[in-house]
Write a protein that holds these residues in place. Sequence first.
Motif: not given
Lengths: 177, 489
Positions: B253-258, B268-275, B382-385
């Motif tokens: 799992h990881y997430a990215r913040v605006s 933000m959006y989250v990305i999960n890798y499920n079994h 500047k902050i990009h990500n």
Amino acid sequence: MNHKSTRYLPLIVTVGQVVIFPYYIIWLKEVSLTFTLFAWFFAAFSFAAAWGYRIAQSRKKKDRSYIAIIYAGMGIVYVSIGGIKYSSDILPYVVLLLQVILGLLQGYFRAWHAEQDTYHLHTVHHYLIVGCAMIGFSFVKIISPVVFITTFGILMCMCAVWTLVIHEKEEVVIPRK
Amino acid sequence: MQTIAHLVKKPWFLGSLVVIFVSVILWNIPIEKRKYGLSQSGLVTDYTGLLPERIERVVRAENRSDLQRIVRQANVNGQQIAIAGLQHSQGGHTYYKNGVVLDMRTFNRILEIDELQKTVRVEAGATWEDVQEAIQPIGLALKVTQSQSIFTIGGSLSVNAHGRDIRFGSMAETVKAMTIITPEGESKTVTREDPDEWMKYIFGGYGLFGVIVDVTVELTENQLYTIQTEKLKMSAYASYFDRLLNDQHTAMHYARVSVAPNSFLDEMYVINYNHTEKQDFTTRLKKEQSVRLTKLALDIGRHGGALENLFWGTQKRYIASLNGKEITRNNAMRSESTFMEYTKPGRVEVLQEFFVPVHGFEAYMKDLKNVIPVNDKHDDFKIHNITIRYAATDQFTTLNYAKEDMFGLVVLMQHGLKEEQISEATSLIQNWTNLTLDHGGTYYLPYYRYQTKEQFRRSYPQWNTFADEKLRRDPHNVFQNMFYDYYVK
């Protein structure tokens, strides 16, 4: 092309292009990230030149040459090269665009030049002058190729202005029937 | 032939040829890579190029006994050695002024794969990509690695790296055994039960306690995962993650913040890798894809303001398009990196990472809005990500950043290289670090040294133990680097 002074302009342009070529190569090598890209830039130039040549040959009104615009275009490209920042992220893309424009204009110019009465005489003079000029330039230390390229660009713009001025004068003096 | 000759006479044909050829070139213009590392001129930098330093020389050992000889000789001659792999660390961890740089890239062999025990023994100069290439055909994958596979094994362990896996703890926890060369030039094979506790200091030891020669790492099945993506409000994330951790359905799992002005630190959006419980043997390791397009999108976002909003919108659409797709574990552990290349002279792009306790995340993010600018369009800094990853408690290493379960905020930022620009960036990052410390958090050490010595000591209260142990195990101070010299010595 009846005016005496404008008869020599194509010779200045064609000699200038060849004399400036080694400096242009040095500059292009500096801005190309890889040799492959360097070679592809040249290929793009070559294809565009073929296109420009064909456009000039296919034009309907042979008496209209747009040659002042061609001179100005080439001048602007060479001057632009002097103003390009090496640090720009989009440098390879800009260079590619300039190569295509330059190829197109040079192809057009060559086709137009070949149609002129003075072409064969200019060719002989061209080789002789280029030979002498290159010997002369061999004694000049290159500070930056961009300086020479920009100078030639300014000269091209002056040729364009001169051609336009003479053309206007001729139109005033010789009224069309 | 006649047709071609006829076509060549047509301007439209030649024009089309030019357009097609130019399109081909445009697609193939390479992305310029930053130039860094071990040069022949005796000047060395690492990935950011922020700390150029003159060194005595670079040495490459031919074999293990050669390695021992180099270390023993350094003890006798009073030389200092810094250990380098691919030098992705950003704070002078891989070289030392007038010292010798030991280039470990020659130690890059996969020594042994035990399919039954699910382990791989690999030399420290190999990359995780090398390991993946060796284990993918037999249906195995790493338990823990970073998001990208471009780092060396020795480098990752020396900085005690963590990744996207939320089940197997830290990368160091997956190491069963390793061979090291001690500061006195002795070759030792050590395990977690080693009474001398070498692992405790080698992991997250930044190359100051010895040379990692090879490691035996635990593996797991190369499972097929289903990608699940979701858009969230920042305020909902902590409880969302709590549910995710308790539900054994998700492996990574990881997430990215605006950081875009319109949704700054809110969306933000989250990305999960499920079994899926399916093991994969056939899917090839993915290569970098759509690098130009991704770089173009990032380059647009780099301008800030409205363009950053556009970039965030593009990211959201792209992430939404991944929902429901399948990916192997190996491929989930090898994200693209080339698109991030940034080579503008006079500017630099760097990483920082801040860790904050899971339970204090929401309050921290609220306060963070007062520290970093909402719209940095006209700012130099500047902050990009910002990417969020989970780091489970680690009580094993000395300079441990996860004293309890933490969220790591990996921040990609950019600033100019003029003195006032660096000092402005330093000031902002120090404020950010203070906020993190006030919330019971820490910051990560493999990056450029913006933080003060006082902030380092507050973040890593065991630094004294680390320093004492360093002197005890390396009395001649053979292993040195710029990081140690600045913060610990």
